[in-house]
Motif scaffolding. Structure first.
Motif: not given
Length: 171
Positions: A83-104, A122-128
């Motif tokens: 569920f966390k992955i799903y909600k985060l991926a939905l958020f990322i896919n709505k933003n062109d910068f984030l879609k180009a930025f996030v690999e994993e 670097q590793v980005i510690q996002f938390g929840d």
């Protein structure tokens, strides 16, 4: 549906994959834009964000609608790595910068999210998944301000877990 004159009409809707998940056993599946789990078909490949780490869930025909099931307890759902992955991926896919930025997207042992960018090591510690707007706003500002000050590559980790601040550790 069959019409009165015997014509069979079939309506299909293709699901659109959002993220590819690799569980801790090495099995993979997709989560689509509706939160439905989809199997990986041989010979298909999509350029999507990948998610992995400490994810025990796997795809089965019985659990494919689990993320969108309205009867699922909201507390149980919020602690579910998928569920966390799903909600985060939905958020990322709505933003062109984030879609180009996030690999994993990585789920660590504490069930917290870590993001691996396409640029830098670097590793980005996002938390929840709380405060996603705020966390990404701070991250964009951090990257923007550090491009003129010697770069962000001097950091091993960038933590967005804490409210109103970014905490970094140097390499």
């Amino acid at each position: 549906k069959t019409s009165i004159d015997g014509i069979l009409r079939i309506s299909l809707e293709q699901r659109v994959a959002l993220v590819r998940v690799f569980n801790q056993d090495g099995n993979s599946f997709y989560i689509d834009k509706e939160g439905v789990l989809l199997p990986v078909l041989n010979g298909t490949a999509s350029r999507l964000i990948t998610a992995n780490g400490f994810i025990a869930q796997q795809y089965t025909e019985e659990n494919r609608f689990k993320l969108v099931d309205p009867s699922t307890d909201s507390v149980q759902l919020a602690s579910n790595p998928l569920f966390k992955i799903y909600k985060l991926a939905l958020f990322i896919n709505k933003n062109d910068f984030l879609k180009a930025f996030v690999e994993e997207i990585f789920i660590n042992q504490r069930n917290e999210i870590e993001i691996i960018p396409k640029v830098g090591d670097q590793v980005i510690q996002f938390g929840d998944i709380d405060r996603m707007d705020e966390k990404f706003m701070y991250l964009k500002a951090f990257y923007h301000s550090n491009t003129t000050k010697g770069g962000w590559n001097k950091y091993a980790t960038i933590s967005l877990k804490y409210k109103n601040q970014i905490v970094c550790s140097k390499k």
